[in-house]
Motif scaffolding. Structure first.
Motif, PDB file in Angstrom:
ATOM      1  N   TRP A 170      43.467  30.959  -8.994  1.00  0.00           N
ATOM      2  CA  TRP A 170      43.491  29.060  -8.981  1.00  0.00           C
ATOM      3  C   TRP A 170      44.364  29.096  -8.182  1.00  0.00           C
ATOM      4  O   TRP A 170      45.476  29.486  -7.816  1.00  0.00           O
ATOM      5  N   GLU A 205      47.053  26.508 -21.136  1.00  0.00           N
ATOM      6  CA  GLU A 205      46.519  26.954 -19.789  1.00  0.00           C
ATOM      7  C   GLU A 205      44.570  26.272 -19.749  1.00  0.00           C
ATOM      8  O   GLU A 205      43.834  27.483 -20.566  1.00  0.00           O
ATOM      9  N   ARG A 231      48.093  23.279 -11.486  1.00  0.00           N
ATOM     10  CA  ARG A 231      47.241  24.487 -12.388  1.00  0.00           C
ATOM     11  C   ARG A 231      46.427  23.991 -13.713  1.00  0.00           C
ATOM     12  O   ARG A 231      46.451  23.068 -14.253  1.00  0.00           O
ATOM     13  N   GLN A 254      45.148  23.930 -16.575  1.00  0.00           N
ATOM     14  CA  GLN A 254      46.223  23.761 -18.117  1.00  0.00           C
ATOM     15  C   GLN A 254      45.499  22.117 -18.595  1.00  0.00           C
ATOM     16  O   GLN A 254      44.786  21.321 -17.783  1.00  0.00           O
ATOM     17  N   ASP A 268      50.927  36.534 -10.639  1.00  0.00           N
ATOM     18  CA  ASP A 268      51.343  35.223 -11.317  1.00  0.00           C
ATOM     19  C   ASP A 268      50.046  35.757 -12.752  1.00  0.00           C
ATOM     20  O   ASP A 268      48.528  35.937 -12.355  1.00  0.00           O
ATOM     21  N   GLU A 269      49.763  34.597 -13.748  1.00  0.00           N
ATOM     22  CA  GLU A 269      49.532  35.320 -14.766  1.00  0.00           C
ATOM     23  C   GLU A 269      48.960  33.868 -15.232  1.00  0.00           C
ATOM     24  O   GLU A 269      49.683  32.379 -15.386  1.00  0.00           O
ATOM     25  N   LEU A 270      48.035  33.990 -16.109  1.00  0.00           N
ATOM     26  CA  LEU A 270      47.128  32.534 -16.063  1.00  0.00           C
ATOM     27  C   LEU A 270      46.660  33.385 -18.051  1.00  0.00           C
ATOM     28  O   LEU A 270      45.446  33.777 -17.549  1.00  0.00           O
ATOM     29  N   LYS A 323      41.269  27.935 -17.823  1.00  0.00           N
ATOM     30  CA  LYS A 323      40.705  29.741 -17.838  1.00  0.00           C
ATOM     31  C   LYS A 323      40.079  29.334 -15.830  1.00  0.00           C
ATOM     32  O   LYS A 323      39.739  28.275 -15.795  1.00  0.00           O
ATOM     33  N   ALA A 324      40.960  30.304 -15.409  1.00  0.00           N
ATOM     34  CA  ALA A 324      39.942  30.229 -14.386  1.00  0.00           C
ATOM     35  C   ALA A 324      39.022  30.855 -14.141  1.00  0.00           C
ATOM     36  O   ALA A 324      38.285  31.930 -14.486  1.00  0.00           O
ATOM     37  N   GLY A 349      50.089  35.145 -20.634  1.00  0.00           N
ATOM     38  CA  GLY A 349      48.331  34.844 -19.903  1.00  0.00           C
ATOM     39  C   GLY A 349      47.858  36.160 -19.836  1.00  0.00           C
ATOM     40  O   GLY A 349      48.100  37.242 -19.544  1.00  0.00           O
ATOM     41  N   ASN A 387      48.290  26.347  -7.892  1.00  0.00           N
ATOM     42  CA  ASN A 387      48.881  25.539  -9.188  1.00  0.00           C
ATOM     43  C   ASN A 387      49.344  24.549  -8.308  1.00  0.00           C
ATOM     44  O   ASN A 387      49.890  23.444  -9.201  1.00  0.00           O
ATOM     45  N   SER A 445      46.376  37.012 -11.204  1.00  0.00           N
ATOM     46  CA  SER A 445      46.008  36.196 -10.451  1.00  0.00           C
ATOM     47  C   SER A 445      45.295  37.799  -8.766  1.00  0.00           C
ATOM     48  O   SER A 445      45.823  38.655  -9.494  1.00  0.00           O
TER      49      SER A 445
END
Length: 815
Positions: free
Chosen positions: A307, A255, A323, A325, A219-221, A257-258, A210, A309, A214
């Protein structure tokens, strides 16, 4: 934004270097090269782009690769005057051309910009997010195209044209690897004989790392998993009959985007739209972190976001994976039949696309659950065009029929437990909701649209230098809609409505309040009676549109190399419905069609012995009943609504240039200027309105949303021999997009941003193979093309990608 001074220096250096290198090329007596002719099909027949009296930006497939274009949305990077943004985290991109756009996040909203893939319309932008690959060219047509295109639009069209099968055996493959552990593979194979030719192409884009981090946890996205496949078969049974069959498939399990939260004080508003949990810990005197800045607030770092989850219902105990996605699939088929008969060509184009998705998005930019949603969509679109074209003396003409039908089923599950309408009401002392907080909503709707049209187009070359273009289209459209926000499985919406109105609603019951005073089930007519549940009902409505639109244009060939043109054209976009969560039936009343009349003059000049193409245009738009966001005043507060702006005006000018000072150097430049103004609009005043009273304010004089005053792109490329048969190429480009006001919503405003890309390539002059080092967003600009209210409470920004870099290797047997 960071690196501002460095960017300005680099920007000036790039543009001045282009002029300096060009000057050296000329003063060194280097023979100027000639530009290749660009052939387009903007008017349903092959023509030189320089001979068409409309504004077109055309890009080759190679240019798309060099610019890093992956999806239809990325075309905005290359096209001044075209913007792509969003106004909510629902997976729906919003396209605008020259300030003409519809800022509605509903899946069911059709776009002001028509998007076509091989002449098949994609009327809903959620369908367009698949990969762009194996593309011959892209044509961006600006202004209403009121005669030849099937789905009515007001802004213009984007046409994607795929590479077609060849008789000669040919194959190619390219592979890229970049940061964030991203790799892409694209390939094709093509060949056949005089009777049958086929082409198959594919592309996949993958990343297991990601790019967003976060702000509150490890945590990665941003992982990517998207693949696409296309097959085309041509049959040429006779010299006069041609059949082309196409099938394509796209699967996307990436996934989403946040968002990043920002304080509304930056744009002259309060810190937030509505309070939410856990904001009280930082803003209320009793909070454990009172006076501190919430850690999830934006820090002008494009990679910083947050974000949610998962969500577990405190009522049912059910856990949802929310999450950000998506699991989306697009499957499509097309058949194109051409028959040359009696000096004419009869063309039939049949298209069918089916789009399915289950997609989770986080609106609020936090680890809390103020606003999150899961969209489940089933969308089917069928279209049929039948046209006949010919040439009679000095006339080129086209006449045809068009029909389309589509069906959409949307299930929109919404989570809002930490909002002020949910548990956030308790610390913030909102007693109306504290006793019976609303935690989940189920919004469901069905939409069916049928559209039929008859059209004609004539180009009359009545002298050697003058050509008259006439076009007209008559369209009839019917749109049926039925929808409601239902009580979810947890029953929380029903508990709230039952407490407020004495109803007895349970899970699965419609929770949208009938607030129409003329209805026998008006809420205040049945409240306190045994029939109170009848005031909560599915809203159903049908809207019909029938309208002529068209254009008249005059082209004057000043010389063989200079074309002057003028065009008056008219377009419309039919009305629709609000697909957002609804509290009252008045919120779901349809908005009307919008109409736009364009007045445009321009010039296209081939200069310097064919080494330069210089195009310019200026235009004025009379924009009536523009479809736009507004506030809907409901029982639970002022929430999302849609309306029509009675009168607006847009004026602007554009210029683009392609120049080959030598056979080694190329320079491209595009500039767009816009001036937009709302002339008449009494919008809802959210500060003074409270259900059932709506107060309006005169907002005449404001600018339209998503209408940057200035936008430009510039590209310089230079190549030279480094060994026998080998060429080295260095290229750089810059794109600038001005700030926007957000219209009546300051929280939707964006800042200006400048992006730089660079490339270094090596390969034989035949082009059979190529090694390319590339970097995009070279200066790591932190920019956000979209900002809005993040659901119920926070204000959020949607940031663009940070700096990316990598290497691409490609090989083509046909060169």
């Amino acid at each position: 934004m960071k690196n501002v001074n460095y960017q300005n220096i680099l920007q000036r250096s790039l543009l001045s270097s282009a002029v300096a290198v060009a000057g050296l090329a000329i003063t060194g007596n280097t023979v100027a090269a000639q530009l290749e002719e660009v052939v387009v099909t903007a008017q349903k027949r092959s023509q030189s782009a320089n001979d068409v009296g409309i504004t077109i930006n055309a890009f080759t497939g190679e240019q798309l690769k060099d610019f890093g274009v992956l999806t239809a949305e990325d075309i905005a990077m290359m096209t001044p005057g075209l913007t792509v943004n969003e106004t909510a985290a629902t997976g729906v991109p919003l396209y605008s051309i020259r300030g003409v756009g519809f800022q509605d996040y509903s899946t069911a909203a059709s776009s002001t910009v028509g998007i076509y893939f091989d002449e098949i319309a994609m009327p809903y932008t959620v369908m367009t997010r698949g990969l762009v690959f194996d593309t011959e060219r892209v044509e961006v047509l600006k202004g209403p195209q009121g005669d030849l295109y099937g789905r009515n639009t007001t802004a213009g069209q984007i046409n994607f044209i795929s590479n077609k099968p060849t008789r000669e055996l040919e194959a190619g493959v390219s592979a890229s690897y970049g940061n964030f552990s991203t790799y892409e593979v694209e390939g094709f194979a093509s060949g056949g004989n005089e009777l049958v030719q086929g082409r198959v192409a594919f592309k996949t884009s993958q990343s297991n790392e990601g790019w967003q981090k976060s702000t509150t946890r490890d945590d990665e996205l941003g992982e990517k998993d998207v693949s696409a496949l296309r097959g085309i078969v041509n049959f040429d049974p006779t010299d006069t009959l041609r059949l082309q069959l196409t099938a394509h498939y796209v699967t996307d399990k990436s996934e989403n985007k946040a968002n990043a939260v920002f304080s509304g004080t930056e744009v002259g508003l309060g810190e937030f739209s509505n309070p939410y949990t856990p904001l009280e810990e930082y803003l209320l005197p009793t909070g454990s972190n009172f006076g501190q800045t919430p850690p999830w607030y934006a820090s002008d770092d494009s990679q910083a976001a947050d974000w949610t989850n998962s969500y577990t219902s405190p009522i049912t105990g059910k856990t949802f994976d929310i999450r950000p996605q998506r699991d989306n699939q697009l499957t499509g088929f097309a058949a194109r039949l051409e028959w040359d008969v009696a000096g004419t060509t009869v063309t039939s184009i049949t298209g069918y696309n089916e789009f399915e998705r289950v997609e989770a998005n986080d609106w609020d930019g936090g680890f809390y659950t103020d606003s999150s949603n899961i969209n489940t969509t089933d969308l089917k679109v069928f279209s049929q065009e039948l046209r006949i074209a010919g040439e009679t003396g000095n006339l080129n003409w086209i006449a045809g029929l068009y029909y389309s039908t589509d069906e959409m089923d949307e299930y929109y599950h919404y989570f809002m437990a930490d909002s002020v309408f949910g548990f956030g009401s308790i610390p913030w002392g909102v007693d109306q909701f504290a006793a019976t907080p609303i935690l989940e909503l189920d919004t469901k709707y069905e939409q069916e649209t049928d559209s039929a049209a008859v059209f004609g187009h004539i180009e009359w070359q009545f002298t050697d230098t003058l050509r008259l273009t006439l076009g007209a289209r008559y369209t009839e459209e019917e749109r049926d809609w039925a929808g409601c926000t239902f009580v979810a499985e947890d029953g929380s919406l029903g508990n709230f409505l039952n407490a407020q109105f004495g109803a007895s609603l349970g899970p699965g019951d419609c929770g949208t309040i009938n607030d129409n005073p003329d209805s026998p089930n008006y809420i205040f007519s049945v409240i306190g009676t045994p029939d109170v549940n009848d005031a909560f009902q599915v809203f159903k409505e049908t809207i019909e549109t029938d309208r002529w639109m068209g254009k008249i244009g005059l082209d004057y060939a000043l010389t063989d190399d200079v074309l002057l043109y003028g065009m008056i054209s008219e377009g419309f976009k039919s009305g629709g419905f609000n697909g957002a969560n609804s509290n009252t039936t008045q919120q779901l009343q349809p908005y009307k069609e919008e109409k736009l009349t364009s007045y445009e003059i321009g010039a296209k000049a081939t200069l310097l012995d064919g080494s330069m193409q210089l195009n310019a245009a200026t235009f004025f738009y009379d924009y009536r009943d523009k479809q736009e966001q507004d506030i809907s005043v409901t029982f639970v507060g002022n929430i999302s609504g849609l309306t029509n702006v009675p009168e607006s005006e847009i004026m602007g000018a554009e210029m683009d240039m392609q120049w080959l000072p030598s056979d080694r150097l190329s320079v491209n430049l595009g500039v767009a200027w816009l001036d937009t103004e709302v002339k008449k609009w009494n919008a809802v005043d959210p500060a003074a309105s409270a259900w059932p009273v709506t107060v309006r304010r005169d907002v005449s004089g404001i600018e339209l949303a998503q209408a940057p005053e200035w936008a430009y792109t510039a590209m310089v490329s230079y190549q030279w021999p480094v060994a026998q048969g080998l060429m080295m190429e260095v290229a750089g480009d810059v794109s600038f997009t001005d700030d926007t006001t957000g219209g009546i919503d300051p929280e939707n405003s964006t800042e200006d941003y400048t992006l730089f890309n660079a490339r270094l390539g090596l390969g034989p002059d035949s082009g059979q193979w190529r090694a390319l080092l590339w970097a995009r967003n070279l200066t790591d600009e932190d920019y956000y093309p979209a900002a809005y209210t993040g659901g119920n409470g926070p204000y959020v920004r949607s940031y663009g990608m940070p700096r990316t870099y990598g290497i691409t290797l490609s090989y083509n047997t046909g060169r």
